[in-house]
Design an enzyme around this catalytic site. Structure first.
Site, short mmCIF file in Angstrom:
data_model
loop_
_atom_site.label_atom_id
_atom_site.label_comp_id
_atom_site.label_asym_id
_atom_site.label_seq_id
_atom_site.Cartn_x
_atom_site.Cartn_y
_atom_site.Cartn_z
N LYS A 127 43.69 30.45 41.76
CA LYS A 127 43.94 31.92 41.70
C LYS A 127 42.66 32.78 41.85
O LYS A 127 41.56 32.35 41.49
CB LYS A 127 44.54 32.26 40.18
CG LYS A 127 44.95 33.97 40.13
CD LYS A 127 45.60 33.90 38.39
CE LYS A 127 45.95 35.46 38.27
NZ LYS A 127 46.45 35.44 36.91
N SER A 167 50.40 37.67 36.44
CA SER A 167 49.74 38.08 37.54
C SER A 167 49.25 36.94 38.21
O SER A 167 48.79 37.20 39.51
CB SER A 167 48.34 38.79 36.99
OG SER A 167 47.60 37.59 36.24
N SER A 185 51.21 35.46 32.30
CA SER A 185 50.87 35.34 33.53
C SER A 185 50.92 34.19 34.06
O SER A 185 50.83 33.76 35.33
CB SER A 185 49.68 36.20 33.72
OG SER A 185 49.76 37.55 33.53
#
Length: 514
Positions: A100, A180, A204
């Site tokens: 990420k 996210s 997330s």
């Protein structure tokens, strides 16, 4: 406006839409980490060959998904080095993984999805990335995410960032990938990569894993280092694996877990984590285990999702689990207000500390300056929603403020000691279960995220582990089953999730993965 240094930005091109009734492609078994590892060790595959295979998939499919934000220009040389090693450093040796884009990888920008951090080029790997590299993993690139970990606006749309655009769910690209860690979830689900690393503050990892049909592990806070990760909340932030199978997640957690002198929360990780997370994964792992159904975390879903959950309960029973229904988990309704207070205070304090130590090339050196930057370039950074949460965070005091200290103390007690811990003890349970969240909702910038429900908050707030595993399709979209329990019970949850995974029908891959 901004120096767009993303010539290697892979998230570009026309949107593509798959039909929801066409999601039943067969699962490509060769894409799981265990199968890839076997191929590597048997000499049937090379690291360079694997990297090329997945790079081609990214080039072909990512324009419809916006899941990958940047490719690592050093990945091929790292793959070549892996191939030159005479012995494999770990079962993951030579296998490409995406991380990420709020996690540092040396030589690449760490943007958290915001153009304000476009020049935030990492000078060193985050410790978890260093652990991956030491195991022979090839860092293929970075995944898109909800900007600032989905904590900029109260009306934000999951998966959108000013750097990477809008991540799309590969099962239906008009649907949300959840946030996210949206890009990590979409990339693995679409088989653009065999596994990815996400981060979670509250939901997330487990939400994008669930709506993209994946296994997601939100570890015990302190099991995995947070150093070198753009922060939201030191009380709740943690990184974790997102994979096609439970065993794959265990393999990654083996590599990621461990103490880091720079992260005080991890001081007990080496002492408390002294085993291989793949050991003990068995089809009989549910036999005699007592699982508590938190019905309050079930009631908000539609009839079809509830029916999928009821079938999951029957599967659990068929494998020897004892289902304890109507379990009450205290303080569920009281957690949200205190959590928001804590997150606002910690986001300001933690982000300011991070930005103070960012490379000199980063012009925004505080949250206040980020807010000003967003206003100055609002047409690019705030085309759909604002920054109310950042402004609320900026208005808070320091971490000695009584409001913060009292809310923080209440939260940990109510979510942990008086919540999960007390409930497990009262009902003599091994774990708590519920649907992870509902089906993916339509992407709609006016409406924002419309979530039916979530099981993420209790474990996220307490800092306890949470594992989600696919339990089937509802309205032809994936839904996940959550297992959560006390601190440092990560291995136990993986065993429960694995036994369930082996008992239920395989989840179909999205059509785009063919």
């Amino acid at each position: 406006m901004v120096n767009r240094r993303y010539s290697w930005h892979a998230a570009a091109g026309a949107m593509g839409f798959c039909l929801m009734q066409s999601v039943c492609a067969a699962l490509p078994e060769q894409d799981d980490l265990v199968s890839l590892s076997q191929q590597m060790q048997q000499g049937k595959q090379t690291a360079v060959g694997l990297l090329d295979r997945y790079t081609q998939r990214i080039q072909r499919q990512n324009p419809a998904l916006y899941a990958v934000i940047a490719m690592n220009p050093e990945a091929r040389s790292q793959a070549q080095t892996a191939d030159q090693k005479k012995s494999h450093r770990s079962p993951l040796h030579g296998i490409p993984v995406l991380i990420k884009d709020n996690i540092d990888a040396a030589g690449m920008p760490t943007t958290a999805g915001s153009l304000a951090l476009a020049e935030n080029v990492a000078t060193a790997d985050a410790p978890l990335v260093a652990r991956l590299r030491a195991a022979g993993v090839v860092i293929a690139g970075k995944t898109n995410l909800s900007e600032w970990a989905n904590f900029r606006s109260t009306t934000a749309t999951s998966g959108w960032s000013s750097v990477g655009g809008q991540v799309r769910n590969p099962y239906a690209t008009d649907r949300s990938p959840c946030g996210s860690s949206s890009g990590s979830g979409a990339a693995v689900a679409a088989r653009l990569i065999p596994a990815a690393i996400g981060t979670e503050t509250d939901g997330s990892i487990v939400c994008p894993a669930a709506v993209n049909g994946l296994v997601g592990v939100k570890p015990t806070l302190g099991l995995v280092s947070r150093s070198g990760i753009v922060p939201l909340s030191h009380s709740q932030d943690t990184a974790g694996p997102m994979t096609l199978t439970v065993r794959d997640a265990a393999l990654l957690l083996n590599v990621m877990a461990g103490s880091d002198p720079a992260d005080v929360a991890t001081r007990d990780a080496d002492r408390l984590r002294t085993y291989d997370y793949t050991m003990g994964l068995s089809k009989t792992g549910l036999q005699g285990k007592r699982l508590g159904v938190v019905r309050k975390l079930v009631d908000s879903y539609d009839a079809e999702t509830k029916a999928v959950f009821e079938r999951a309960l029957k599967t659990l029973k068929s494998r020897g689990a004892v289902i304890v229904d109507q379990v009450e988990l205290a303080y569920l309704d009281e957690l949200e207000k205190d959590e928001l207070t804590v997150l606002l205070y910690e986001f300001k304090a933690d982000l300011n500390t991070y930005l103070e130590h960012a490379p000199a090339s980063v012009q925004t050196r505080s949250m206040e300056q980020v807010i000003a930057y967003n206003k100055q370039y609002a047409d690019k950074l705030m085309p759909y929603f604002g920054q109310e949460l950042m402004e609320q965070a900026q208005a808070t005091g320091d971490l000695n403020t009584p409001e913060y200290r009292e809310a923080s103390a209440r939260l940990k007690q109510r979510a942990g000691t008086e919540g999960i811990d007390a409930t497990l003890k009262k009902y003599q349970l091994d774990a708590l279960i519920a649907p992870t969240t509902g089906t993916a909702w339509a992407i709609d910038y006016k409406a924002g995220d419309v979530i039916e429900g979530s099981a993420s908050s209790p474990a996220a707030i307490a800092g306890y582990p949470h594992v989600t595993v696919p339990m089937g399709l509802s309205k032809q979209l994936p839904v996940g089953l959550s297992f959560f329990a006390e601190a440092w019970s990560d291995a136990k949850l993986l065993k429960l999730a694995y036994a369930y995974e082996q008992a239920r029908p395989a989840l179909p891959a999205p059509k785009i993965a063919k």
